[in-house]
Design an enzyme around this catalytic site. Structure first.
Site, short mmCIF file in Angstrom:
data_model
loop_
_atom_site.label_atom_id
_atom_site.label_comp_id
_atom_site.label_asym_id
_atom_site.label_seq_id
_atom_site.Cartn_x
_atom_site.Cartn_y
_atom_site.Cartn_z
N LYS A 140 -32.46 40.55 60.98
CA LYS A 140 -31.64 39.35 61.03
C LYS A 140 -30.91 39.27 62.38
O LYS A 140 -30.44 40.30 62.90
CB LYS A 140 -30.63 39.36 59.87
CG LYS A 140 -29.79 38.09 59.75
CD LYS A 140 -28.89 38.15 58.51
CE LYS A 140 -28.03 36.89 58.38
NZ LYS A 140 -27.19 36.90 57.17
N SER A 145 -26.97 32.83 54.13
CA SER A 145 -27.34 32.66 55.53
C SER A 145 -28.60 33.41 55.94
O SER A 145 -29.14 33.14 57.01
CB SER A 145 -26.18 33.14 56.42
OG SER A 145 -25.98 34.54 56.27
N SER A 173 -25.01 36.03 50.76
CA SER A 173 -26.07 35.65 51.70
C SER A 173 -27.31 36.54 51.66
O SER A 173 -28.27 36.26 52.38
CB SER A 173 -25.51 35.60 53.13
OG SER A 173 -24.67 34.49 53.28
#
Length: 493
Positions: A78, A159, A183
């Protein structure tokens, strides 16, 4: 020959170790898959050279009998994690082009365990979002489509939307995610994969771009429970560079995996049955309860009376911490600089932050600044901290009578891109089931449970006592065995 991109973390690790295929073959297969999947916009940058170098090291290590726990496994990282020499942006224009000269502890741990990096994964800007529609690099698309014959774009959640989309589309066997208010769990549920947020402090926050420091926690997302256990074991551990890191040994979660949960007491919080939730969510929750009962667990109704205050509490504390953390991006100390011609220092600050931050980040900075301002600090921030303590106490009291809690992960299946962007409150409600465990710092895991009438995945959430990741993983494994979730998106990209 087996399509290597259909394999998970454990299968790749074991296949390389047993000589069934070479790590380089695995890396090349996933690199090609990432290139073919660019329509999903899951990756901000691709790093094939990193994945191939790690693969070559794995093949050499196998020849010398010195394989590491993740040798031969290529992962997606990420874009919230600092990666030395590779762009790290947190999905924001503010950090576009930033190449750290240091490595985050979590990504460093994974690379030290032998993993390679396929690329940096797209995400909501500074992890603020529930649909991956706030990224400066554009929306991420879910590989799933509704079964109505249309081709409307579906959100992968946020997210960690790029992370979820990459795993669901088989662009990566495993990825890192971060969870501030859900998330990891919400996007995992939206895309039919698994993801676990460990106890706060299990994984170091060093090198993770900060959103809300008392909530942010890293965790793995992968196809199944075993893969999550393997990755979490490699990611976690004490780190002196993070003052909130727990100085505890990392358990052998994979070796201790067991789906035998006979005698465990599973709590069903009555406050999680809220109005307006689709019948399909309640139905899959009831099915999950039946599976847990079938596995030998005792089902007990419990009460978490302060649950209804969790979402407003979160949306005071998280923006407050965000406004403080993001103050550093002023064009002088951190972030890009925009200097208006003939402007003074204040003009430069204003232009820099106006150009660097997106609308959602600005909204949360404004909310956070307001609740921390003189005259409102006690009324909002201090009060929210008190309610947070009551929410944590609810869980503590519930765990005196049960071992785990089973709840829905999200109040709906994935929605269409653009369907909720005009209504921030509707967007924030996505986190209604995930936020309480985040406020209490508890381990919680999302596992796929079924599909709705539109053919989109639905997930359930298991919440455990502090530091009882093993209990969560074991119950999730028992759940996974009974759910037998095999649905996959058809490749259209």
């Amino acid at each position: 020959m087996t399509d290597l991109t259909q394999l998970g973390v454990a299968q790749i690790r074991d296949g390389v170790r047993d000589g069934n295929f070479k790590a380089r073959e695995v890396a090349e297969a996933f690199i090609a898959q990432v290139e073919a999947g660019r329509a999903l916009n899951a990756f901000v940058i691709e790093t094939p050279e990193h994945a191939l170098a790690a693969a070559d090291a794995a093949d050499a290590a196998r020849a010398s009998g010195d394989l590491k726990p993740l040798s031969g496994v290529p992962l997606g990282i990420k874009d919230l994690f600092a990666t030395k020499g590779y762009q790290t942006t947190a999905g924001s224009n503010m950090l576009k082009g930033f190449e750290p000269v240091y490595e985050s502890t979590v990504s460093g741990n994974l690379f030290a365990a032998g993993a390679g990096m396929l690329g940096k994964l797209n995400m909501d800007e500074f992890a603020m979002g529930s649909s991956n529609e706030t990224s400066a690099f554009g929306n991420v698309l879910s590989p799933w489509r509704r079964n109505d014959g249309g081709n409307a774009g579906i959100t992968p959640g946020g997210s960690s939307g790029g992370s979820a989309s990459a795993v669901a589309a088989r662009l990566a066997p495993g990825v890192t995610g971060t969870d501030t208010g859900g998330s990891i769990r919400q996007p995992a549920a939206f895309t039919g994969i698994s993801g676990i947020k460990p106890t706060y402090g299990r994984c170091s926050r060093f090198g993770m771009v900060a959103f809300a420091s008392s909530l942010d926690q890293a965790g793995p997302m992968a196809h199944d429970v075993r893969d999550c256990a393997i990755m979490l074991e490699a990611m976690a551990g004490f780190d002196r560079k993070d003052s909130t890191s727990l100085d505890l040994p990392v358990p052998k979660w994979e070796a201790s995996l067991s789906s035998d949960i006979r005698g465990k007491r599973i709590g069903i919080p009555r406050e999680y049955r809220i109005d307006g939730v689709p019948e399909e969510i309640d139905a899959v929750w009831e099915q999950g309860i039946a599976w847990m009962r079938d596995a030998g667990a005792e089902i007990v109704e419990v009460s978490l009376p302060h649950t209804k205050y969790a979402l407003p509490t979160y949306y005071i504390i998280a923006p407050a911490e965000a406004s403080s953390n993001l103050a550093r991006y002023d064009g002088v100390r951190y972030g890009q600089r925009v200097a208006p011609e003939n402007g003074n220092l204040t003009d430069m600050y204003e232009a820099t932050r106006a150009a660097g931050f997106g609308a959602e980040v600005k909204r949360r900075i404004m909310i956070g600044t307001y609740v921390l301002s003189a005259g409102f600090y006690d009324a909002y921030f201090n009060q929210a901290q008190k309610v947070r303590a009551l929410i944590a106490r609810d869980f503590h009291q519930a765990f005196e009578s049960v071992d785990l809690l089973l709840t829905p992960t999200a109040p709906s299946a994935a929605f269409g891109l653009g369907e909720k962007t005009a209504d921030p409150i509707a967007m924030y409600l996505n986190d209604v089931f995930a936020v309480p465990a985040s406020l209490a710092g508890l381990p919680a895991m999302a596992v796929p449970a079924g599909v709705d009438r539109q053919g989109l995945p639905l997930g359930l959430q298991l919440i455990g006592r502090p530091l009882d990741e093993q209990g969560v993983l074991n119950a999730a494994l028992a759940f996974e065995e009974r759910a037998g979730f095999t649905a996959r998106p058809e490749a259209w990209w």
